[in-house]
Design an enzyme around this catalytic site. Structure first.
Site, PDB file in Angstrom:
ATOM      1  CG  LEU A  44       6.572  14.916   1.388  1.00 62.44           C
ATOM      2  CD1 LEU A  44       7.497  14.123   2.325  1.00 62.44           C
ATOM      3  CD2 LEU A  44       7.428  15.693   0.377  1.00 62.44           C
ATOM      4  NE  ARG A  87       5.840 -31.136  -7.026  1.00 60.80           N
ATOM      5  CZ  ARG A  87       6.886 -31.819  -6.606  1.00 60.80           C
ATOM      6  NH1 ARG A  87       7.881 -32.084  -7.414  1.00 60.80           N
ATOM      7  NH2 ARG A  87       6.928 -32.242  -5.363  1.00 60.80           N
ATOM      8  CB  THR A 113      -7.969  -5.770  -0.667  1.00 58.42           C
ATOM      9  OG1 THR A 113      -7.157  -5.400  -1.783  1.00 58.42           O
ATOM     10  CG2 THR A 113      -8.539  -7.148  -0.903  1.00 58.42           C
ATOM     11  N   GLY A 135      -0.142  13.789  -3.500  1.00 58.73           N
ATOM     12  CA  GLY A 135      -1.600  13.649  -3.501  1.00 58.73           C
ATOM     13  C   GLY A 135      -1.963  12.440  -4.331  1.00 58.73           C
ATOM     14  CD  GLN A 171       0.693  -8.897  -2.488  1.00 61.19           C
ATOM     15  OE1 GLN A 171       1.342  -9.529  -3.284  1.00 61.19           O
ATOM     16  NE2 GLN A 171      -0.574  -8.591  -2.720  1.00 61.19           N
ATOM     17  CG  ASP A 193      -1.872  -1.192   1.206  1.00 69.23           C
ATOM     18  OD1 ASP A 193      -2.235  -1.659   0.119  1.00 69.23           O
ATOM     19  OD2 ASP A 193      -2.206  -1.677   2.310  1.00 69.23           O
ATOM     20  CE  LYS A 246       2.374  -2.539  -4.276  1.00 74.01           C
ATOM     21  NZ  LYS A 246       2.102  -2.101  -2.898  1.00 74.01           N
ATOM     22  CB  THR A 260       1.601 -12.148   0.879  1.00 74.41           C
ATOM     23  OG1 THR A 260       0.578 -12.723   0.046  1.00 74.41           O
ATOM     24  CG2 THR A 260       2.794 -11.736   0.019  1.00 74.41           C
ATOM     25  N   GLY A 274      -4.632  -4.305  -3.702  1.00 71.37           N
ATOM     26  CA  GLY A 274      -5.613  -3.272  -4.023  1.00 71.37           C
ATOM     27  C   GLY A 274      -4.821  -2.058  -4.453  1.00 71.37           C
ATOM     28  CG  HIS A 275      -2.115  -2.146  -6.995  1.00 74.85           C
ATOM     29  ND1 HIS A 275      -1.234  -2.750  -7.846  1.00 74.85           N
ATOM     30  CD2 HIS A 275      -1.818  -2.637  -5.754  1.00 74.85           C
ATOM     31  CE1 HIS A 275      -0.435  -3.571  -7.164  1.00 74.85           C
ATOM     32  NE2 HIS A 275      -0.795  -3.530  -5.899  1.00 74.85           N
TER      33      HIS A 275
HETATM   34  P1  GDP Z   1      -0.769   0.260  -3.539  1.00 77.87           P
HETATM   35  O1  GDP Z   1      -1.375  -0.991  -3.038  1.00 77.87           O
HETATM   36  O2  GDP Z   1       0.694   0.331  -3.292  1.00 77.87           O
HETATM   37  O3  GDP Z   1      -1.109   0.540  -4.978  1.00 77.87           O
HETATM   38  O4  GDP Z   1      -1.409   1.439  -2.686  1.00 77.87           O
HETATM   39  P2  GDP Z   1      -2.979   1.602  -2.310  1.00 77.87           P
HETATM   40  O5  GDP Z   1      -3.710   2.068  -3.498  1.00 77.87           O
HETATM   41  O6  GDP Z   1      -3.471   0.398  -1.616  1.00 77.87           O
HETATM   42  O7  GDP Z   1      -2.875   2.722  -1.188  1.00 77.87           O
HETATM   43  C1  GDP Z   1      -2.344   3.965  -1.444  1.00 77.87           C
HETATM   44  C2  GDP Z   1      -3.422   4.995  -1.137  1.00 77.87           C
HETATM   45  O8  GDP Z   1      -2.832   6.270  -1.067  1.00 77.87           O
HETATM   46  C3  GDP Z   1      -4.487   5.113  -2.207  1.00 77.87           C
HETATM   47  O9  GDP Z   1      -5.695   5.489  -1.609  1.00 77.87           O
HETATM   48  C4  GDP Z   1      -3.964   6.225  -3.112  1.00 77.87           C
HETATM   49  O10 GDP Z   1      -4.995   6.899  -3.807  1.00 77.87           O
HETATM   50  C5  GDP Z   1      -3.344   7.127  -2.087  1.00 77.87           C
HETATM   51  N1  GDP Z   1      -2.175   7.906  -2.537  1.00 77.87           N
HETATM   52  C6  GDP Z   1      -1.178   7.540  -3.382  1.00 77.87           C
HETATM   53  N2  GDP Z   1      -0.239   8.509  -3.440  1.00 77.87           N
HETATM   54  C7  GDP Z   1      -0.641   9.482  -2.615  1.00 77.87           C
HETATM   55  C8  GDP Z   1      -0.076  10.736  -2.201  1.00 77.87           C
HETATM   56  O11 GDP Z   1       1.013  11.132  -2.612  1.00 77.87           O
HETATM   57  N3  GDP Z   1      -0.785  11.463  -1.294  1.00 77.87           N
HETATM   58  C9  GDP Z   1      -1.999  11.060  -0.796  1.00 77.87           C
HETATM   59  N4  GDP Z   1      -2.603  11.831   0.075  1.00 77.87           N
HETATM   60  N5  GDP Z   1      -2.542   9.903  -1.158  1.00 77.87           N
HETATM   61  C10 GDP Z   1      -1.880   9.112  -2.038  1.00 77.87           C
HETATM   62  P1  IMO Z   2      -0.917  -4.186  -2.187  1.00 84.70           P
HETATM   63  O1  IMO Z   2      -0.472  -4.749  -3.504  1.00 84.70           O
HETATM   64  C1  IMO Z   2      -0.948  -4.593   2.157  1.00 84.70           C
HETATM   65  C2  IMO Z   2      -1.173  -8.670   3.788  1.00 84.70           C
HETATM   66  C3  IMO Z   2      -2.452  -9.086   4.495  1.00 84.70           C
HETATM   67  C4  IMO Z   2      -1.892 -10.054   5.511  1.00 84.70           C
HETATM   68  C5  IMO Z   2      -0.762 -10.738   4.741  1.00 84.70           C
HETATM   69  C6  IMO Z   2      -1.130 -12.097   4.163  1.00 84.70           C
HETATM   70  O2  IMO Z   2      -2.218  -3.484  -2.235  1.00 84.70           O
HETATM   71  O3  IMO Z   2       0.182  -3.413  -1.563  1.00 84.70           O
HETATM   72  P2  IMO Z   2      -2.647 -12.799   2.101  1.00 84.70           P
HETATM   73  O4  IMO Z   2      -4.102 -12.605   1.835  1.00 84.70           O
HETATM   74  O5  IMO Z   2      -1.759 -12.231   1.055  1.00 84.70           O
HETATM   75  O6  IMO Z   2      -2.301 -14.234   2.398  1.00 84.70           O
HETATM   76  O7  IMO Z   2      -2.366 -12.000   3.464  1.00 84.70           O
HETATM   77  O8  IMO Z   2      -0.410  -9.859   3.709  1.00 84.70           O
HETATM   78  N1  IMO Z   2      -1.348  -8.145   2.409  1.00 84.70           N
HETATM   79  C7  IMO Z   2      -1.241  -6.862   2.070  1.00 84.70           C
HETATM   80  N2  IMO Z   2      -1.035  -5.763   2.828  1.00 84.70           N
HETATM   81  N3  IMO Z   2      -1.036  -4.480   0.818  1.00 84.70           N
HETATM   82  C8  IMO Z   2      -1.222  -5.568   0.045  1.00 84.70           C
HETATM   83  O9  IMO Z   2      -1.200  -5.508  -1.290  1.00 84.70           O
HETATM   84  C9  IMO Z   2      -1.368  -6.828   0.672  1.00 84.70           C
HETATM   85  N4  IMO Z   2      -1.588  -8.079   0.224  1.00 84.70           N
HETATM   86  C10 IMO Z   2      -1.558  -8.874   1.293  1.00 84.70           C
HETATM   87  O10 IMO Z   2      -3.089  -7.985   5.100  1.00 84.70           O
HETATM   88  O11 IMO Z   2      -1.304  -9.338   6.567  1.00 84.70           O
HETATM   89 MG    MG Z   3      -2.917  -1.628  -1.797  1.00 86.01          MG
END
Ligand code: GDP
Ligand code: IMO
Ligand code: MG
Length: 427
Positions: free
Chosen positions: A334, A145, A302, A417, A226, A13, A16, A241, A40-41
């Site tokens: 930031l 397997r 997610t 942002g 992740q 999170d 990415k 994970t 969850g991206h």
């Molecule tokens: P990912 O899993 O690495 O793709 O990240 P997520 O989407 O799960 O979580 C990142 C969250 O931060 C999302 O809600 C984005 O919209 C938000 N986000 C990403 N970059 C920035 C930033 O520079 N500032 C703020 N305030 N939010 C951001």
């Molecule tokens: P993104 O790509 C943050 C965490 C789960 C749990 C552990 C194992 O959005 O950054 P799993 O279901 O994979 O067996 O769970 O990994 N986890 C994540 N935490 N961002 C993720 O993906 C994650 N995918 C799995 O919360 O602690």
């Molecule tokens: Mg995420």
């Protein structure tokens, strides 16, 4: 132009999805190489939010080829739901530009059920807090397997046989260990048939598709999911994970040579978050933690769970640098730090009476470290409209420069942002 790998340097999170979406305009193809719909991206374009779990974060750019590599575990129902929801928004999700490797392993209902049953049996601090999406059990079947691969969806007889074999073992566990309902292989098979039919056109040779993109003069963007501390080997095992999340897996998880990986970007949140169980040395349990959680909107994309929040941990980041070899950092969120009087950076750990620079490797060692902090002054200004490094408040610039010093890696991108546009280059 170089091929790019984007990976999470912390516990996921980091933002990415946003960075991949932003960089996607420069490349020919975007490839997911590990993980599944535990990811969850989030992408925000002109104020509109889109969360992707399986489909590469380049899909909003017309004409870009989006590939799901062999290293991914794919829940076909989730994939189709995502396809349908994107199609409704007018996004082209045709098999001409969206492909699934025939070698990708498929998540079925028994994987999800096993994931949930296992977590249900663990208590308190032993709970991993998985997403319950069947990720671990699907990777287990792959290694054992007995997994179902995407190509099997086009071979009904083989599919029926493999499902029967996979469920036979699981039913013993459901019945005798977890007190859960047994599954009927024939019912699972029958339910899958119409789904398989819809998936079939997307099946492809992703390895060759990558080669084709490169031979055509284009570059490829590998999208990690992740983060490094969730890596099955290098993360905070067993609170991890089930896939290899480090950058090196971009090659084997998609079917290309490691020589293709050129520009490697570590996505670093300006502070730290973690969702689920497991150690988190710089976690904050006070008002500052709440501030980061609220201001950063730190809820899992997610599962909707509140993300745990803490200070930036350079011990974690330094290990990430060692394991992934980033050529640059992309610092996100930031803006969330604006308004804090002072900022702390964890620069080392106290562990068993000694100061250490890297996370201990014993199981759960991270649970027994005490962070050593450096304190820096914060800034008050809202920076969400800043478009250059020079225009940042002095203390924000100092914070970033300190990150570069402590990590030994230059910052390439800064994000202030959630919107695609709220990003600028460091130099
Ligand atoms: P990912 O899993 O690495 O793709 O990240 P997520 O989407 O799960 O979580 C990142 C969250 O931060 C999302 O809600 C984005 O919209 C938000 N986000 C990403 N970059 C920035 C930033 O520079 N500032 C703020 N305030 N939010 C951001
Ligand atoms: P993104 O790509 C943050 C965490 C789960 C749990 C552990 C194992 O959005 O950054 P799993 O279901 O994979 O067996 O769970 O990994 N986890 C994540 N935490 N961002 C993720 O993906 C994650 N995918 C799995 O919360 O602690
Ligand atoms: Mg995420």
């Amino acid at each position: 132009m170089s091929n790019i790998v984007v990976f999470g340097s912390q516990w996921g999170d980091e933002g990415k999805g946003k960075i991949v979406d932003m960089l996607a305009q420069e490349v020919a193809a975007i490839v997911r190489f590990q993980g599944g719909n535990n990811a969850g991206h989030t992408l925000v374009v002109a104020g509109e939010k889109c969360v992707l779990h399986l489909i590469p974060s380049g899909i909003l750019h017309p004409g870009k080829v989006c590939l799901i590599g062999n290293g991914v575990v794919l829940d076909p129902e989730v994939f189709l739901r995502e396809v349908d929801s994107l199609a409704k928004k007018g996004v082209d999700v045709s098999p001409e530009r969206l492909m699934i490797s025939k070698k990708t392993h498929i998540i079925l209902s028994y994987h999800r059920a096993l994931d949930v049953a296992r977590e249900g049996k663990l208590s308190g601090g032993a709970k991993i807090g998985t997403t319950g999406r069947g990720i671990g059990p699907c990777y287990e079947d792959k290694m054992h397997r007995c997994g179902i691969r995407a190509a099997d969806l086009a071979d009904p007889e083989l599919l029926r046989d493999k499902i029967a074999r996979a469920i036979e073992e699981k039913n013993v566990l459901f019945k005798n260990l977890y007190g859960a309902e047994e599954m009927d292989p024939e019912a699972v098979y029958q339910e899958l048939l119409p789904i398989a039919e819809r998936i079939r056109p997307y099946l492809a040779d992703v390895s060759t598709a990558i080669q084709k993109a490169v031979d055509g003069g284009g570059t490829v963007l590998f999208e990690g999911a992740q983060g490094t501390q969730l890596d099955i080997d290098h993360g905070t095992y067993p609170f991890v994970t089930s896939s290899t999340t480090v950058s090196g897996n971009a090659a084997s998880g998609s079917g290309c040579s490691p020589r293709m990986l050129e520009r490697i970007i570590a996505i670093v949140k300006a502070y730290t978050t973690r969702v689920g169980g497991g150690p988190f040395p710089s976690e904050l349990f006070d008002a500052t933690g709440d501030y980061l959680q609220e201001k950063g909107g730190e809820f899992g994309a997610t599962t909707g769970r509140k993300r745990r929040c803490g200070w930036l941990d350079m011990v974690v980041l330094r290990e990430s640098v060692r394991l992934n070899g980033p050529t640059e950092l992309a610092v996100t969120k930031l803006d969330v730090l604006s308004g804090l009087k002072e900022l702390k950076i964890c620069v080392a750990y106290e562990y068993k009476g000694q100061q250490v620079d890297y996370p201990p490797q014993e199981q759960n060692g991270m649970a027994f470290v005490t962070p050593v902090y450096e304190t820096m002054p914060g800034w008050d200004e809202d920076i969400t409209n800043v478009t250059s490094f020079a225009a940042l408040p002095e203390n924000a610039r100092k914070y970033l420069v300190r990150m570069e010093e402590l990590s030994g890696v230059p910052i390439g991108l800064v994000s202030v942002g959630p919107d695609r546009k709220q990003t600028f280059t460091r130099r």
